[in-house]
Scaffold this active site. Structure first.
Site: not given
Ligand code: MN
Length: 243
Positions: A112, A220, A222
């Site tokens: 990001c 994202h 994660e």
């Protein structure tokens, strides 16, 4: 296998109150640990030699999400209509780390803001706001309160890209929590994926050097560690960093 040391630059919190702290979303740490890495948090440091001492010990680095990169860093005045949230100390620390990482061929993953930061560090530029500047009609931001793990748009990857080869996918559904994006791609990077509206959603090193792991994504991962291809992405970083 020993766990490769992966640096994670932090942010200053709270921004305007005391006592001042450094922090990071725990999801980055958890995703790296799941992939076999040993994450180490990097504070914002103005002293170049202290920052360098940490950098020298790293096997890899992840540039995480966060505030907007200051437009002056890519040669633009902040657009008055856009309420950019900029953290100058974080820009200084991360731009320094990003250029060192590139020069040292340190395995690097940008997420990001991290993708945008790497692009700026290497000479590219950004849309200060995708919607306001007419780059897309699709809202990539979480202004609607969407969940951080909500899969909201598709991404088509270049089949020959390092990213597609690594995760063994060419089309993905991803989350989207950004209002900015890459405008001019840095000379040392190439586009490896776009959303259906044409926004650049992934970039990687433009050179074919197999020893250089430089991958960045606008979404994202994660927040999506239940997906098999997300594990392949973080383990790819871990393998590169362990070499
Ligand atoms: Mn997006």
């Amino acid at each position: 296998m020993t766990h490769p040391l992966i640096g994670l630059p932090t942010l200053a919190i709270p921004r305007a109150e005391k006592p001042a702290r450094f922090g990071i979303n725990q999801t980055y740490v958890r995703a790296l640990v799941m992939a076999g890495c040993a994450p180490v948090l990097i504070p914002l440091l103005e002293d170049e030699s202290v920052l360098r001492a940490i950098f020298e010990r790293l096997d890899g680095i992840v540039f995480p999400g966060g505030a907007d990169v200051g437009p002056l860093e890519y040669g633009e005045e902040p657009l008055p209509a856009i309420d950019n949230v900029v953290e100058a100390a974080r820009d200084r620390t991360e731009l320094r780390l990003a250029r060192w990482a590139y020069d040292a061929v340190l395995p690097t993953l940008g997420i990001c803001r991290g993708q945008q930061l790497l692009n700026v560090a290497l000479g590219g530029s950004l849309y200060q706001d995708l919607l306001a500047q007419g780059a897309t009609g699709l809202d990539h931001s979480d202004a609607d309160g969407r969940a951080r793990s909500a899969l909201v748009h598709g991404v088509a990857l270049e089949p020959e890209s390092r990213l597609a080869q690594l995760i063994d996918e060419t089309t993905l559904q991803v989350n989207s929590l950004h209002h900015q994006g890459i405008k001019k791609v840095a000379p040392s990077l190439r586009v490896s994926g776009r959303s259906e509206d044409g926004v650049i959603e992934a970039v990687e090193s433009a050179e074919a050097d197999p020893d250089r792991f430089l991958v960045a994504v606008q979404w994202h991962p994660e927040e999506l560690t239940d997906l098999p291809w997300v594990g392949r992405l973080f383990r790819g970083l871990a393998r590169a960093a362990a070499r």
